[in-house]
Design a protein around this motif. Structure first.
Motif, PDB file in Angstrom:
ATOM      1  N   ASN D  41     -36.216   0.029  22.606  1.00 14.58           N
ATOM      2  CA  ASN D  41     -37.047  -1.180  22.720  1.00 14.58           C
ATOM      3  C   ASN D  41     -36.327  -2.302  23.471  1.00 14.58           C
ATOM      4  O   ASN D  41     -36.937  -3.034  24.250  1.00 14.58           O
ATOM      5  N   ALA D  42     -35.042  -2.433  23.189  1.00 15.59           N
ATOM      6  CA  ALA D  42     -34.292  -3.530  23.794  1.00 15.59           C
ATOM      7  C   ALA D  42     -34.269  -3.398  25.315  1.00 15.59           C
ATOM      8  O   ALA D  42     -34.374  -4.402  26.035  1.00 15.59           O
ATOM      9  N   ILE D  43     -34.134  -2.181  25.807  1.00 12.24           N
ATOM     10  CA  ILE D  43     -34.108  -1.987  27.261  1.00 12.24           C
ATOM     11  C   ILE D  43     -35.531  -2.023  27.820  1.00 12.24           C
ATOM     12  O   ILE D  43     -35.794  -2.575  28.900  1.00 12.24           O
ATOM     13  N   ALA D  44     -36.462  -1.457  27.074  1.00 10.86           N
ATOM     14  CA  ALA D  44     -37.865  -1.497  27.517  1.00 10.86           C
ATOM     15  C   ALA D  44     -38.303  -2.948  27.745  1.00 10.86           C
ATOM     16  O   ALA D  44     -39.028  -3.249  28.700  1.00 10.86           O
ATOM     17  N   LEU D  45     -37.834  -3.826  26.904  1.00 10.77           N
ATOM     18  CA  LEU D  45     -38.194  -5.237  27.049  1.00 10.77           C
ATOM     19  C   LEU D  45     -37.776  -5.786  28.420  1.00 10.77           C
ATOM     20  O   LEU D  45     -38.487  -6.603  29.024  1.00 10.77           O
ATOM     21  N   LEU D  46     -36.625  -5.334  28.877  1.00 11.13           N
ATOM     22  CA  LEU D  46     -36.144  -5.810  30.183  1.00 11.13           C
ATOM     23  C   LEU D  46     -37.110  -5.403  31.304  1.00 11.13           C
ATOM     24  O   LEU D  46     -37.330  -6.160  32.249  1.00 11.13           O
ATOM     25  N   TYR D  47     -37.639  -4.185  31.199  1.00 11.62           N
ATOM     26  CA  TYR D  47     -38.625  -3.764  32.208  1.00 11.62           C
ATOM     27  C   TYR D  47     -39.916  -4.556  32.030  1.00 11.62           C
ATOM     28  O   TYR D  47     -40.548  -4.976  32.994  1.00 11.62           O
ATOM     29  N   ASP D  48     -40.304  -4.759  30.774  1.00 12.75           N
ATOM     30  CA  ASP D  48     -41.560  -5.471  30.493  1.00 12.75           C
ATOM     31  C   ASP D  48     -41.575  -6.874  31.088  1.00 12.75           C
ATOM     32  O   ASP D  48     -42.532  -7.255  31.771  1.00 12.75           O
ATOM     33  N   ILE D  49     -40.527  -7.627  30.780  1.00  9.43           N
ATOM     34  CA  ILE D  49     -40.610  -9.024  31.218  1.00  9.43           C
ATOM     35  C   ILE D  49     -40.447  -9.138  32.730  1.00  9.43           C
ATOM     36  O   ILE D  49     -40.883 -10.125  33.320  1.00  9.43           O
ATOM     37  N   ALA D  50     -39.873  -8.135  33.355  1.00  9.97           N
ATOM     38  CA  ALA D  50     -39.783  -8.158  34.823  1.00  9.97           C
ATOM     39  C   ALA D  50     -41.161  -7.951  35.461  1.00  9.97           C
ATOM     40  O   ALA D  50     -41.343  -8.169  36.659  1.00  9.97           O
ATOM     41  N   GLN D  51     -42.114  -7.539  34.655  1.00  9.53           N
ATOM     42  CA  GLN D  51     -43.488  -7.353  35.140  1.00  9.53           C
ATOM     43  C   GLN D  51     -44.328  -8.627  35.013  1.00  9.53           C
ATOM     44  O   GLN D  51     -45.431  -8.697  35.549  1.00  9.53           O
ATOM     45  N   GLU D  52     -43.838  -9.569  34.236  1.00 12.05           N
ATOM     46  CA  GLU D  52     -44.636 -10.776  34.033  1.00 12.05           C
ATOM     47  C   GLU D  52     -44.580 -11.632  35.289  1.00 12.05           C
ATOM     48  O   GLU D  52     -43.499 -11.984  35.765  1.00 12.05           O
TER      49      GLU D  52
END
Lengths: 481, 481, 481, 481
Positions: D41-52
């Motif tokens: 989850n911690a790394i997935a978050l990094l990809y997620d917020i780069a999409q915002e």
């Protein structure tokens, strides 16, 4: 003659042949020179308060040798209660004059010598303890006060005494005769030597075999030929007193003390070549003297608490929450410092002929804490008192009819507080904390009685570390370590 | 006339009719009185280094009004880079003379006035910004240096201005005429007023409607009739210099500054009754001035690092692990203080007519940190340097043929270091950290630019607390708060 | 029956009708539930060590009522020596189990009640002290152990008890009958209630006249109908023990303790409406209990010193200078905390019927210091021990034949230290300092016995501030303040 | 394939052949195991917020090689602005998940390698930089995320790698072939290895000639045969969540990472025997990574400020003066930490092929400060929030109909705050600061990115000490030192 009153003490200093220098000139009478008068006053105070009936039991003791009444600062502690009284006496004196509270050097060195001369006599069959007792009888009979020269000038500090390029950078024996020894060298920051009856000299560190000649301890009169004292720089003249100078009344007289081939007769030599005992002697002296700080530094904090509380009142902000909070910090510091001394007294052990020794871990813990916290305490006091402490006009402007009305009007504080009181208080704070004297107290708080690092070493050396490790081994089921 | 060189600056101070008092007497020429000379020198230095070619871009700027080259300390910052250069200039100057680095009061007040006069003109249709611009053109055209009077004497501090028994304890307007206003009151610790070309006066706190008369800001010449300055107490004469006195060369001239019905013409009045803007004006001034500390206090730490490192070398213990550790503490303090200023510059916003304002949270965080850490830094320096800093003999003893040989021999340190260097260094440390000057710097570190408590209030006021709470509400799924 | 052995203590807990909840279920036997077993063990330890012959004089005392031998934690202190022994007992117990050292709540409340019931009986002619003595005889006759419920849940903390929207947020009397009183409310974080023989209840703060109903103190059995306890969340099951879990063996059982119309007979009511005495009662209780921290927290530091020293050895860096330095920090903290307790004992006063009360300034100074320093101590331990404390594999991996060889090989430390010892030690450190238990200890160090702020208030209230101000007035010749 | 979304990232982890152990068993799918899910989850978050969209410019960058859009944490910094954006990105991510903000290891190692491989190629004519560029193109083309293995297990820490009894206690080359090298050894606390696409391996310290074989750097897939990972002990299952567990959502996955004769092809070897460059490589890596802390730790403080402010509100004491004071402490810490990073970015230099390097003095000053202050910050949070953080009942009791009414009623705080919000907040605080996760964060704050001592060494090494000494020499007229 038994010196009982401050008048007798002052008289005892008159007409002595001392070689003291200050400001490029020789001082002839310490009782009359502005640089040494505050030092005379500081010791005179000790005699004075020992005369006050309600302080009699505190400031005086009964000699364990003769049963005679002597000054607390001449008494070799025999019990926890003696140690406790010493820090109470120290706090008592220091509440009037911090330096007076600290002025237990003499008895601290004598207490250490009582143990180490005894041990040397037991171990080596040398008559050191006999000599010591003879000296002590004389000392107590006259109720003397002495300074102690400890810290050698040290030269390059990462070299041992015998490794220095110049062999004289630690005090050492240069000749032995039938009559005594000749010593050479210099000690830095000897406090009070010009106003003392006796100067006691001890090594400054543990020594090794090849530093043998540096293992020397003795007592001499400040009038001994070859002994020279150069005072610290600093003008204590207070052109601006506002009626209440601290620095002009009570202060430290510090000297660079030079031993230029000084002769010491054998009966005043307490160590001469026994290098194995040098470390123990200086450590015991340090323990005794650091213990005194528990009283004197708590008193210094009491003064700082007092000035902070009054400053807050005079400014009209005594109720401000952050000020209350900061006062609690100062109180906590005072009480922890003092508590360390009380606990060290209570957990005393005895050594040598039965001399009581305060617990070294607590003694050093408290002393070290006092050194670090002192700077914090200054910050708190300055924070509460405000900038006027250093920016306000001085006495001459206050006395001048031209400027007095403005100062009276504009430096008024809270209702009911005369402006002159506020000025005096701020001047007192400045004198004690933000001046030449204040600077001296700061450095003294760190280096008086030994450095922060020396205290940490002592704490580690005496804390029962194996016990602590054992607890963990048992709880965690460990087999090693 | 554009004042470009230090000689021109010194000349500009000669022959002025000032009413300054010190030590109970009136000072007639500030360039010739021992108490004010160090203050003249401190400002002269600012002109001097602005002449050095390699510092030109740093110490000078281009006026945003005229494009002409002016001193950095006369330039209203327009960009982050301007703010950054200001703290770099401050660090540069303060590495020679700490007080010179701090001496940005004038431009700090002008920067704050540029915003608030603009806002008042916008909001209230009053010609404050026009007046301000006219004044600024004159100021920059002559490349002046000014002092700022902020802190009212305050009387009972828990009362507001209009609640004081004596209405004059905060500066206020007592009369308005066609030509201008008449003001009365006094400001405490105004730094540099006797050696300034201009004196800028601003309120010391936020005000309420019934304190309306206290909402007054203006600029006057120090020669204005009715203006009286009484200098701080203190003798800066250095009978004991060892060739390198800091206090005798560069120091703060602090005055109690009295406004005895001083007339100010309207064109120099920048606020008069607009109490709603008083808080904003003083807060902006404080923000600008506290930002300067990032440079000046980092430089002060640089000096302390330098003395500590040299003292360790001179003592022969530069490699000791605990000394390395303590140096790292000082380095960390210097760099965090400076970093706060850099970050505050980088995160600047603009206000009013486009004036750049450093981020207040970082500005106050750094300033507050510098105040607290300064006392720690003194402790570290004293710890490393040792007791001789306060106990060593002075210059007269060193110069005396009787005592010099002893001092030369016995105060020698590590190999290769001349004794005189060691003495000078310790004297320098004492002067900077454990003396009247040192006491002033301590208190200045806490109260200069506002107290620790004021800085905390500013941090809280500007930190985005709602953002922080929002993060938690989202993560912890909260619905309230 | 006099409970003497831990077996008798454990037996005394069996078969009781308690209403305890944890994890959403009711606990029927505290001696068998994994959440309460560590709490049972902690109290059992107190009985165990009181049986050890060499600890007899320390862990037991003679009742001042009957002369019979009772547990130190049931004895009302009569002398400084009693107080001293209490903190020695506390340190002794806490070196094995920190919570056991702290578990003096019962006697601390009884000591406070001995004074306040006496004073109420003297002042108001109410039979509180008679009741108290009767209760104490019973308590000492059975050698009981009790928990104390102090901290009300408080609701909106800026409102006083009677101002709360819900009147039940502080425990209060809802009905009085001939036989006794009915109370309602709840107390937060009552430590040890499920494993106690008795629950003593006292007010949590000073009260005013309109909070009269909240002025209630009493003792009840945990089996009393209406009493409900909900345990703190947390699984203490240690699936990963590496043979030495602290948390699985000794821990705090904390409950939210609810009084749902609980009936208390008059003979167990020790205050009922006398609001003027509520503050004194809780302050005395706090003083007694904070005094215990001097022993228990010093012991906690002893454990931390032990783990740090062993970790350094196991890592092969015991001689590193910075580690020696950090150990000295921990030692200093331990000794100052303990010294505060010793000094508070020595400076005890007596109150009420002759009960000895430790000096409140030193007591609070030490307790406050221990709370603040505990976090520093954790930092030092983690700094020395290193990251493996939290990143190392657990027992299951160590036991697995697949991974054990790698762990054995690669987590080896200094020569001669078995890898398993290093793992156990790191696990012990993690359990004690960086886990659910560690988190509890952190918060406990701040809030156990009262908050940092409460301690500061107590220091200020009892420090002789007028004396300190008087010293300054005399020295600075002040007439006001 | 370019990994853009968190779904793609999660998918990329599925079906891999990793040898990971935890709790004595092998983990087969990291996306499905409770111990590794929070790490995914911690790394997935990094990809997620780069999409915002609004974070695009912050979380993404343009590759300096291809100009293509890539994740900020894959971009080699070319300018001060790149470095500034990196810490802004770190703060942004860490405000949701502290560990995500810190997860810049990969790019930090790649940035260091860009410089050192370039220098080795320049100096020694070896094709390291060519290989590095080829690897980087592949890495950026797929937008990968990597873990970095740095800290060797070290054995007896006072021995150098080649001096250890077991030569495998530092990772080293055991064989070289035409195709590549074979390495053996183990690295401690590798964060994120099980959830990374790549594992980058670098030496942990400066090396000497006889440690040549230990000078090895390379990158491998976590699936490489011989690579074994044993996870840290700890159950992250949250039986007691109160809806908002931090530890169950985002956490660190730490492994003991074993290289059992792992083969690395030459094209992935970036150092092999060039011992002179090992120290520079690890120091550069440390500098980059410590710089990230300026963002992530400021964010951690933001969270602590948020929880403290909310706790004060929920308790009804938000206005208490001491709480305001403590909040200011936290704010100051957050802002100084962040400011150090900003200033380090602004004062960046370039090295090697033009890679921007943050100023090492400021970087280390900030990182060190964050480590020390973190423990203080925990103390402040616990002080403000109160004891319920660790003593309150858990979710099961809250959900139970028997106990819920009591909890609802009695754990109510200030008016308008639902009890459940207060419980959730306290649970969040406990999870973050007083639990297994909290313990990990504490130790991480000290040891993550290198120890306090390593940071002090770096500060001293890079601070311009000669400049500081020169200032003093000039002011004090010294000729030596």
């Amino acid at each position: 003659m038994f010196i009982e009153t401050s008048a007798q003490y002052r008289q005892s200093l008159v007409g002595r042949q001392l070689e003291i220098y200050a400001g490029g000139e020789r001082i002839t009478e310490v009782t009359q020179h502005p640089l040494t008068i505050p030092g005379v006053n500081a010791i005179a105070l000790l005699y004075d308060i020992a005369q006050e009936p309600e302080l009699d039991a505190l400031m005086n003791a009964r000699s364990h040798l003769t049963g005679a009444k002597i000054h607390r600062y001449s008494h070799i502690p025999q019990t926890s209660d003696d140690l406790l009284k010493k820090i109470q006496a120290s706090r008592q004196a220091a509440e009037i004059s911090p330096i007076s509270g600290l002025a237990s050097w003499g008895v601290d060195a004598l207490s250490a010598l009582s143990i180490v001369t005894y041990e040397m006599q037991q171990d080596l069959d040398l008559p050191y303890y006999d000599r010591f007792l003879q000296y002590l009888r004389h000392y107590q009979a006259d109720n003397l006060w002495s300074a102690v020269a400890v810290t050698d000038v040290k030269g390059d500090r990462h070299l041992r005494p015998s490794e220095q390029e110049d062999p004289d950078l630690y005090v050492h024996v240069v000749e032995k005769t039938d009559k005594g020894v000749v010593v050479r060298g210099a000690k830095a920051h000897t406090t009070g030597a010009p106003v003392a009856h006796e100067l006691i000299v001890v090594p400054t560190r543990a020594l090794r075999a090849n530093d043998k000649d540096y293992a020397v301890a003795f007592a001499i009169s400040p009038e001994t030929p070859g002994l020279k004292m150069i005072c610290r720089a600093g003008s204590l003249a207070q052109e601006d007193s506002l009626d209440a100078p601290m620095s002009g009344r009570f202060s430290l007289v510090e000297t660079l003390t030079i031993f230029e081939d000084v002769f010491v007769p054998w009966e005043r030599v307490f160590m001469c070549g026994e290098w194995q005992y040098a470390g123990r002697l200086v450590e015991l002296f340090a323990t005794y003297h650091r213990h005194t700080y528990a009283g004197a530094k708590a008193a210094m904090l009491d003064l700082l608490i007092g000035v902070a509380a009054l400053a807050a009142e005079y400014n009209g902000v005594a109720d401000a929450r952050h000020i209350q909070d900061k006062l609690a910090d100062l109180i906590q510091a005072a009480e922890l410092i003092y508590a360390a001394g009380v606990a060290a007294a209570l957990e005393a052990t005895t050594a040598g002929p039965g001399t009581a020794v305060p617990d070294p871990v607590k003694t050093n813990a408290g002393k070290n804490f006092s050194g670090v916290k002192f700077y914090d305490a200054l910050r708190v006091v300055h924070d509460i008192a405000g900038g006027l402490v250093v920016t306000m006009p001085g006495e001459a402007d206050y006395r001048s009819p031209v400027t007095q009305p403005y100062i009276e009007k504009y430096l008024k504080g809270a209702k009911g507080v005369p402006t002159i009181d506020r000025l005096k208080l701020f001047k007192f704070i400045r004198d004690l904390t933000a001046s030449d004297l204040g600077g001296m107290w700061m450095v003294e708080s760190l280096h008086g009685g030994g450095s922060l690092e020396a205290e940490k070493i002592a704490m580690r050396a005496h804390y029962p570390l194996e016990h602590a490790k054992g607890l963990v081994r048992a709880l965690a089921h460990l087999t090693s370590g």
